[in-house]
Design a protein around this motif. Structure first.
Motif, mmCIF file in Angstrom:
data_model
loop_
_atom_site.group_PDB
_atom_site.id
_atom_site.type_symbol
_atom_site.label_atom_id
_atom_site.label_comp_id
_atom_site.label_asym_id
_atom_site.label_seq_id
_atom_site.Cartn_x
_atom_site.Cartn_y
_atom_site.Cartn_z
ATOM 1 N N ASP A 47 12.117 45.458 38.060
ATOM 2 C CA ASP A 47 13.520 45.858 38.221
ATOM 3 C C ASP A 47 13.787 46.900 37.141
ATOM 4 O O ASP A 47 14.307 46.610 36.063
ATOM 5 C CB ASP A 47 14.442 44.648 38.075
ATOM 6 N N GLU A 48 13.406 48.136 37.432
ATOM 7 C CA GLU A 48 13.255 49.157 36.393
ATOM 8 C C GLU A 48 14.569 49.659 35.810
ATOM 9 O O GLU A 48 14.562 50.294 34.750
ATOM 10 C CB GLU A 48 12.435 50.330 36.939
ATOM 11 N N VAL A 49 15.684 49.422 36.470
ATOM 12 C CA VAL A 49 16.968 49.851 35.930
ATOM 13 C C VAL A 49 17.590 48.746 35.086
ATOM 14 O O VAL A 49 17.981 48.974 33.931
ATOM 15 C CB VAL A 49 17.926 50.291 37.053
ATOM 16 N N LEU A 50 17.655 47.537 35.631
ATOM 17 C CA LEU A 50 18.238 46.428 34.887
ATOM 18 C C LEU A 50 17.462 46.162 33.595
ATOM 19 O O LEU A 50 18.037 45.909 32.545
ATOM 20 C CB LEU A 50 18.271 45.164 35.752
ATOM 21 N N TYR A 51 16.139 46.228 33.696
ATOM 22 C CA TYR A 51 15.282 45.948 32.533
ATOM 23 C C TYR A 51 14.509 47.211 32.132
ATOM 24 O O TYR A 51 13.286 47.186 31.967
ATOM 25 C CB TYR A 51 14.315 44.808 32.861
ATOM 26 N N SER A 52 15.216 48.303 31.981
ATOM 27 C CA SER A 52 14.571 49.604 31.783
ATOM 28 C C SER A 52 13.637 49.676 30.578
ATOM 29 O O SER A 52 12.620 50.385 30.639
ATOM 30 C CB SER A 52 15.631 50.711 31.691
ATOM 31 N N PRO A 53 13.901 48.970 29.445
ATOM 32 C CA PRO A 53 12.955 49.094 28.323
ATOM 33 C C PRO A 53 11.577 48.503 28.615
ATOM 34 O O PRO A 53 10.600 48.839 27.937
ATOM 35 C CB PRO A 53 13.639 48.312 27.190
ATOM 36 N N LEU A 54 11.491 47.641 29.623
ATOM 37 C CA LEU A 54 10.235 46.927 29.861
ATOM 38 C C LEU A 54 9.148 47.839 30.412
ATOM 39 O O LEU A 54 7.977 47.683 30.082
ATOM 40 C CB LEU A 54 10.472 45.748 30.807
#
Length: 377
Positions: free
Chosen positions: A54-61
């Motif tokens: 979920d690249e926006v919600l958890y963008s730092p990951l």
């Protein structure tokens, strides 16, 4: 909360846990699993609930994942590779061959010493599987050249640390044939990726070869990271692109990889160990494990047993014609070994929890078991 039910659930879990062999105290000598490093366990627990896909919600990951992948790539000859953390070698191998297929390569060339997931991937993906001969349990480059000339271009699979006997395919020569034949190379270094480049720095085992487009290496083996943590290293974003799939309900509109939700636990644990140990830390571990391999080889020779082949990574196959029966006898003694598969013998995988005492007990038991068999008992 039903306290009685909670007690029963915990009791059942504890009972099952008590019956499972433990890396620290039991003689687990055939498995490629090991006890993870405490730092990796802590990082895994911290980030386990979050979805790295979920690249926006958890963008730092995704940034953390990219850093981990780049660090792994640097171990295998690539300074700017991309890729992803997977569930393990099988997913990485399937994804790598999927990428090759999507870039126009419809054949897979591999020796019988390749991991079974390669044949599985070919079947799942509808690829033509071409088996190449082996010589000394290493892919035969001459046969590879002949078969590619007759069959046509494809993806060549070279293994760095064969599962059954611990050999390394001649990656550089395989890559030369790929260049001649209009093919590409996938390197399966699921076990050997964290050890072979550090033990043999003079050898071109990875992306130093221009035909190598993908490489598998597993942090949950010799990276000391908890299950499930595999690594798929890809030469560049253009080659990786087919692994990006539309997911229009997500803010990013896409996901990476063959799976959907991906826990950030393995990502964080992999990043933590690469940052903490670094190249020198993993090199120290690699040399220690190779030292134990030498110890095992000497013990085997001392009692008159033989290895099927001289291994190049810490996996050894001790010759035994009746390997299944002997394996059962050893398990009955609490010595958990496997068979070699591609050769008749007992496979020993030296991991971070392995000790010389464990290896000495195994060789002693093998020596004892020979007596009754020689007498026909």
């Amino acid at each position: 909360m039903d306290e009685g039910r909670l007690t029963e659930v915990l009791r059942r879990l504890q009972e099952i846990y008590g019956r499972v062999p433990k890396h620290a105290k039991d003689d687990i000598l055939g498995s490629m699993t090991t006890q993870p490093h405490p730092l990796a366990l802590m990082a895994y627990e911290m980030f386990q609930p979050f979805n790295v896909n979920d690249e926006v919600l958890y963008s730092p990951l995704r940034g953390l994942e990219n850093e981990a992948v780049r660090s792994m790539g640097e171990l295998v000859g690539c300074s700017g590779c991309t890729g992803m953390i997977t569930t393990g070698g099988t997913e990485s191998n399937i994804a790598a061959l999927y990428l090759a297929r999507e870039h126009g390569y419809g054949r897979v060339y591999a020796a019988r010493t390749a991991h079974h997931s390669i044949a599985k991937a070919a079947k799942v993906l509808g690829l033509r599987y071409v088996q190449v001969a082996d010589r000394g349990y290493r892919l035969d480059v001459d046969d590879l050249r002949d078969k590619c000339r007759s069959e046509g271009p494809g993806v060549f699979v070279a293994t760095v640390g064969t599962t059954g006997v611990g050999t390394i395919d001649p990656v550089e020569e395989v890559s030369e044939v790929a260049s001649e034949c209009g093919s590409v190379v996938h390197v399966d270094a699921a076990y050997g990726g964290f050890i072979a480049p550090l033990v043999y720095p003079e050898r071109r085992l990875g992306f130093e070869n221009g035909e190598v487009m993908t490489l598998t290496m597993d942090p949950h083996k010799l990276g000391l990271v908890p299950l499930q943590a595999g690594g798929l290293i890809v030469r560049d974003e253009a080659w990786l692109r087919p692994l990006r799939f539309e997911a229009d309900y997500l803010p990013a509109g896409q996901q990476l990889g063959l799976l959907g939700t991906r826990s950030a636990g393995p990502v964080a644990a992999t990043w933590a160990m690469l940052s903490y140990l670094g190249r020198e830390g993993y090199r120290d571990l690699a040399l220690r494990l190779m030292g134990m391999l030498s110890f095992l080889a000497k013990e085997v020779s001392r009692v008159g047993l033989r290895l099927a082949v001289e291994p190049e990574v810490p996996i050894a196959c001790i010759e035994e014609s009746d390997d299944r029966s002997v394996m059962k006898e050893l398990w009955a003694r609490g010595l958990y070994v496997y068979t070699c598969g591609v050769a008749s013998g007992i496979r020993v995988v030296i991991m971070s929890h392995t000790t010389e005492d464990k290896l000495r007990r195994l060789v002693s038991a093998l020596d004892e078991l020979r007596g009754p068999r020689r007498a026909g008992i």
